[in-house]
Write a protein that holds these residues in place. Structure first.
Motif, PDB file in Angstrom:
ATOM      1  N   SER A 223       0.832  -1.200   0.000  1.00  0.00           N
ATOM      2  CA  SER A 223       0.000   0.000   0.000  1.00  0.00           C
ATOM      3  C   SER A 223       0.866   1.249   0.000  1.00  0.00           C
ATOM      4  CB  SER A 223      -0.918   0.016   1.228  1.00  0.00           C
ATOM      5  OG  SER A 223      -1.896  -0.989   1.131  1.00  0.00           O
ATOM      6  N   GLY A 224       0.621   2.092  -0.955  1.00  0.00           N
ATOM      7  CA  GLY A 224       1.359   3.344  -1.031  1.00  0.00           C
ATOM      8  C   GLY A 224       0.491   4.515  -0.642  1.00  0.00           C
ATOM      9  N   GLY A 225       1.145   5.637  -0.513  1.00  0.00           N
ATOM     10  CA  GLY A 225       0.422   6.889  -0.386  1.00  0.00           C
ATOM     11  C   GLY A 225       0.446   7.583  -1.735  1.00  0.00           C
ATOM     12  N   LEU A 226       0.491   8.872  -1.708  1.00  0.00           N
ATOM     13  CA  LEU A 226       0.627   9.646  -2.931  1.00  0.00           C
ATOM     14  C   LEU A 226       1.976   9.328  -3.561  1.00  0.00           C
ATOM     15  CD1 LEU A 226      -0.720  11.941  -4.613  1.00  0.00           C
ATOM     16  CD2 LEU A 226       0.596  13.560  -3.207  1.00  0.00           C
ATOM     17  N   LEU A 227       1.975   9.007  -4.849  1.00  0.00           N
ATOM     18  CA  LEU A 227       3.210   8.688  -5.560  1.00  0.00           C
ATOM     19  C   LEU A 227       3.584   9.828  -6.496  1.00  0.00           C
ATOM     20  CD1 LEU A 227       2.604   4.936  -6.498  1.00  0.00           C
ATOM     21  CD2 LEU A 227       3.946   5.833  -4.590  1.00  0.00           C
ATOM     22  N   ARG A 228       4.843  10.102  -6.569  1.00  0.00           N
ATOM     23  CA  ARG A 228       5.332  11.218  -7.385  1.00  0.00           C
ATOM     24  C   ARG A 228       6.161  10.694  -8.552  1.00  0.00           C
ATOM     25  NH1 ARG A 228       7.359  16.521  -4.229  1.00  0.00           N
ATOM     26  NH2 ARG A 228       6.822  18.047  -5.820  1.00  0.00           N
ATOM     27  N   THR A 229       5.550  10.565  -9.707  1.00  0.00           N
ATOM     28  CA  THR A 229       4.206  10.926 -10.125  1.00  0.00           C
ATOM     29  C   THR A 229       3.690   9.817 -11.039  1.00  0.00           C
ATOM     30  OG1 THR A 229       4.866  13.273 -10.163  1.00  0.00           O
ATOM     31  CG2 THR A 229       2.805  12.712 -11.236  1.00  0.00           C
ATOM     32  N   THR A 230       2.395   9.574 -11.028  1.00  0.00           N
ATOM     33  CA  THR A 230       1.760   8.625 -11.937  1.00  0.00           C
ATOM     34  C   THR A 230       0.678   9.349 -12.723  1.00  0.00           C
ATOM     35  OG1 THR A 230       0.036   7.963 -10.371  1.00  0.00           O
ATOM     36  CG2 THR A 230       2.142   6.777 -10.251  1.00  0.00           C
ATOM     37  N   ASP A 231       0.067   8.638 -13.676  1.00  0.00           N
ATOM     38  CA  ASP A 231      -1.031   9.246 -14.414  1.00  0.00           C
ATOM     39  C   ASP A 231      -2.153   9.658 -13.464  1.00  0.00           C
ATOM     40  OD1 ASP A 231       0.504   8.564 -16.546  1.00  0.00           O
ATOM     41  OD2 ASP A 231      -0.970   7.288 -17.533  1.00  0.00           O
ATOM     42  N   ALA A 232      -2.434   8.800 -12.471  1.00  0.00           N
ATOM     43  CA  ALA A 232      -3.536   9.079 -11.558  1.00  0.00           C
ATOM     44  C   ALA A 232      -3.239  10.260 -10.641  1.00  0.00           C
ATOM     45  CB  ALA A 232      -3.847   7.841 -10.724  1.00  0.00           C
ATOM     46  N   SER A 233      -1.956  10.469 -10.301  1.00  0.00           N
ATOM     47  CA  SER A 233      -1.619  11.571  -9.403  1.00  0.00           C
ATOM     48  C   SER A 233      -1.182  12.830 -10.147  1.00  0.00           C
ATOM     49  CB  SER A 233      -0.509  11.150  -8.430  1.00  0.00           C
ATOM     50  OG  SER A 233       0.709  10.916  -9.110  1.00  0.00           O
ATOM     51  N   SER A 234      -1.251  12.811 -11.462  1.00  0.00           N
ATOM     52  CA  SER A 234      -0.795  13.970 -12.241  1.00  0.00           C
ATOM     53  C   SER A 234      -1.657  15.202 -12.023  1.00  0.00           C
ATOM     54  CB  SER A 234      -0.755  13.620 -13.739  1.00  0.00           C
ATOM     55  OG  SER A 234      -2.054  13.283 -14.209  1.00  0.00           O
ATOM     56  N   ALA A 235      -2.903  14.989 -11.558  1.00  0.00           N
ATOM     57  CA  ALA A 235      -3.785  16.138 -11.302  1.00  0.00           C
ATOM     58  C   ALA A 235      -3.558  16.753  -9.922  1.00  0.00           C
ATOM     59  CB  ALA A 235      -5.246  15.710 -11.431  1.00  0.00           C
ATOM     60  N   THR A 236      -2.726  16.113  -9.114  1.00  0.00           N
ATOM     61  CA  THR A 236      -2.451  16.616  -7.770  1.00  0.00           C
ATOM     62  C   THR A 236      -1.547  17.842  -7.846  1.00  0.00           C
ATOM     63  OG1 THR A 236      -2.603  14.373  -6.874  1.00  0.00           O
ATOM     64  CG2 THR A 236      -1.508  16.023  -5.507  1.00  0.00           C
ATOM     65  N   PRO A 237      -1.925  18.950  -7.212  1.00  0.00           N
ATOM     66  CA  PRO A 237      -1.086  20.158  -7.251  1.00  0.00           C
ATOM     67  C   PRO A 237       0.269  19.926  -6.589  1.00  0.00           C
ATOM     68  CG  PRO A 237      -3.317  20.676  -6.491  1.00  0.00           C
ATOM     69  CD  PRO A 237      -3.201  19.181  -6.518  1.00  0.00           C
ATOM     70  N   GLU A 238       1.290  20.604  -7.094  1.00  0.00           N
ATOM     71  CA  GLU A 238       2.626  20.480  -6.529  1.00  0.00           C
ATOM     72  C   GLU A 238       2.652  20.843  -5.051  1.00  0.00           C
ATOM     73  OE1 GLU A 238       5.703  19.390  -7.618  1.00  0.00           O
ATOM     74  OE2 GLU A 238       4.424  18.489  -9.142  1.00  0.00           O
ATOM     75  N   ALA A 239       1.819  21.788  -4.661  1.00  0.00           N
ATOM     76  CA  ALA A 239       1.783  22.196  -3.261  1.00  0.00           C
ATOM     77  C   ALA A 239       1.365  21.044  -2.357  1.00  0.00           C
ATOM     78  CB  ALA A 239       0.824  23.379  -3.079  1.00  0.00           C
ATOM     79  N   VAL A 240       0.510  20.167  -2.851  1.00  0.00           N
ATOM     80  CA  VAL A 240       0.075  19.013  -2.068  1.00  0.00           C
ATOM     81  C   VAL A 240       1.217  18.016  -1.935  1.00  0.00           C
ATOM     82  CG1 VAL A 240      -1.528  17.060  -1.973  1.00  0.00           C
ATOM     83  CG2 VAL A 240      -2.339  19.322  -2.690  1.00  0.00           C
ATOM     84  N   PHE A 241       1.949  17.774  -3.017  1.00  0.00           N
ATOM     85  CA  PHE A 241       3.124  16.905  -2.943  1.00  0.00           C
ATOM     86  C   PHE A 241       4.102  17.432  -1.884  1.00  0.00           C
ATOM     87  CE2 PHE A 241       1.960  15.613  -7.346  1.00  0.00           C
ATOM     88  CZ  PHE A 241       2.020  14.242  -7.193  1.00  0.00           C
ATOM     89  N   ASP A 242       4.337  18.733  -1.915  1.00  0.00           N
ATOM     90  CA  ASP A 242       5.283  19.330  -0.978  1.00  0.00           C
ATOM     91  C   ASP A 242       4.778  19.226   0.457  1.00  0.00           C
ATOM     92  OD1 ASP A 242       6.901  19.960  -3.122  1.00  0.00           O
ATOM     93  OD2 ASP A 242       6.145  22.017  -3.292  1.00  0.00           O
ATOM     94  N   MET A 243       3.470  19.390   0.657  1.00  0.00           N
ATOM     95  CA  MET A 243       2.892  19.284   1.993  1.00  0.00           C
ATOM     96  C   MET A 243       3.057  17.873   2.536  1.00  0.00           C
ATOM     97  SD  MET A 243      -1.054  19.814   3.201  1.00  0.00           S
ATOM     98  CE  MET A 243      -1.551  18.324   2.307  1.00  0.00           C
ATOM     99  N   VAL A 244       2.739  16.869   1.695  1.00  0.00           N
ATOM    100  CA  VAL A 244       2.875  15.474   2.116  1.00  0.00           C
ATOM    101  C   VAL A 244       4.334  15.165   2.444  1.00  0.00           C
ATOM    102  CG1 VAL A 244       2.685  13.081   1.343  1.00  0.00           C
ATOM    103  CG2 VAL A 244       0.835  14.691   0.861  1.00  0.00           C
ATOM    104  N   ALA A 245       5.238  15.641   1.620  1.00  0.00           N
ATOM    105  CA  ALA A 245       6.665  15.413   1.874  1.00  0.00           C
ATOM    106  C   ALA A 245       7.069  15.980   3.231  1.00  0.00           C
ATOM    107  CB  ALA A 245       7.499  16.042   0.767  1.00  0.00           C
ATOM    108  N   GLY A 246       6.535  17.131   3.590  1.00  0.00           N
ATOM    109  CA  GLY A 246       6.880  17.757   4.855  1.00  0.00           C
ATOM    110  C   GLY A 246       6.433  16.964   6.063  1.00  0.00           C
ATOM    111  N   PHE A 247       5.341  16.190   5.931  1.00  0.00           N
ATOM    112  CA  PHE A 247       4.833  15.371   7.029  1.00  0.00           C
ATOM    113  C   PHE A 247       5.472  13.973   7.082  1.00  0.00           C
ATOM    114  CE2 PHE A 247       0.829  18.031   6.538  1.00  0.00           C
ATOM    115  CZ  PHE A 247       1.102  18.808   7.664  1.00  0.00           C
ATOM    116  N   THR A 248       6.246  13.651   6.070  1.00  0.00           N
ATOM    117  CA  THR A 248       6.798  12.298   5.935  1.00  0.00           C
ATOM    118  C   THR A 248       8.189  12.223   6.549  1.00  0.00           C
ATOM    119  OG1 THR A 248       5.532  11.961   3.893  1.00  0.00           O
ATOM    120  CG2 THR A 248       7.422  10.527   4.251  1.00  0.00           C
ATOM    121  N   PRO A 249       8.475  11.190   7.355  1.00  0.00           N
ATOM    122  CA  PRO A 249       9.795  11.097   7.968  1.00  0.00           C
ATOM    123  C   PRO A 249      10.959  11.212   6.985  1.00  0.00           C
ATOM    124  CG  PRO A 249       8.337   9.556   9.036  1.00  0.00           C
ATOM    125  CD  PRO A 249       7.555  10.162   7.903  1.00  0.00           C
TER     126      PRO A 249
END
Length: 253
Positions: A188-214
């Motif tokens: 099980s993964g979380g948000l992946l950077r980047t796939t076709d399905a996650s291509s609509a995710t804003p960059e700011a969301v990727f950065d936010m998730v990265a900030g919460f990730t160890p």
């Protein structure tokens, strides 16, 4: 059985995460069957790039007859049975939190589409693979899940419900098939950077998730694919019914 000795079927194996899994398997010397539904050009191009032990075969995994044909063609092309299945195919979906339907508005048809793709598709491939796996006393099934049913930070109701049902099937199937030498696990993964399905995710969301990730970064499809290889390898021969979360440590357990 070593990866280099296995014929591995990857559903939805032509694009995004599926392509990363197909590439990782080919790198380790496995024979790979790239299943696709509509992505013919991408599937054939990927198979050609990955070498002579990789083939692309079209099938709709939600249709049992189509899946039966897929396994017949896979055996004919590879000269042997499918030893392992990676249930990766994803019904049409986009991880776009702003555009997702809210609980008060979502229609059941969206749930049905995701359940058919995740649960029915996996059931069809498992049932088609079983005769040969049982005859060999060996089989590996890896289902692709999500960390959202543990941490629904974005409530994608339809997608998350379908993946939760797939986890239940993973665990019941592992108990049923263990005596046959067949393991069934989930990655099980979380948000992946980047796939076709996650291509609509804003960059700011990727950065936010990265900030919460160890690890302070978002997991890549290639990193996720490496975890899939573990469950297919001899190193995981005593592991079944498990759900391994691969998201850089964002979700625990």
């Amino acid at each position: 059985m070593r990866l280099s000795e296995q014929n591995v079927l990857v559903t939805g194996g032509a694009r995004g995460l599926g392509a990363a899994i197909s590439e990782a398997l080919a790198r380790e010397g496995a024979s790979v069957v790239i299943n696709y539904r509509r992505s013919e050009a991408q599937a054939k191009s990927l198979a050609e790039r990955l070498g002579p032990r990789v083939v692309a075969i079209q099938a709709d995994i939600t249709d049992a007859a189509s899946v039966a044909r897929l396994f017949e063609e896979a055996r004919a092309v590879s000269g042997g049975p499918v030893h392992a299945v990676v249930n990766n195919a994803l019904a049409d979906f986009s991880f776009d939190g702003d555009a997702r339907p809210k609980l008060g508005d979502i229609e059941w048809t969206r749930f049905q589409q995701q359940i058919d793709g995740a649960l029915k598709g996996a059931l069809n491939t498992i049932q088609a693979a079983l005769p040969a796996m049982r005859a060999a006393g060996f089989g590996r099934i890896v289902n692709v899940g999500t960390n959202l049913f543990q941490n629904p930070v974005v409530p994608y109701h339809d997608y998350t419900a379908a993946k939760a049902a797939l986890l239940a099937l993973t665990r019941t199937a592992s108990n049923d098939l263990g005596p046959d030498g067949i393991t069934v696990n989930m990655v099980s993964g979380g948000l992946l950077r980047t796939t076709d399905a996650s291509s609509a995710t804003p960059e700011a969301v990727f950065d936010m998730v990265a900030g919460f990730t160890p690890l302070r970064r978002v997991t890549t499809p290639a990193e996720f694919a490496d975890a899939v290889l573990f469950f297919l390898s001899p190193w995981a021969r005593a592991v079944t019914g498990q759900n391994l979360v691969v998201d850089g440590g964002l979700v625990k357990g």
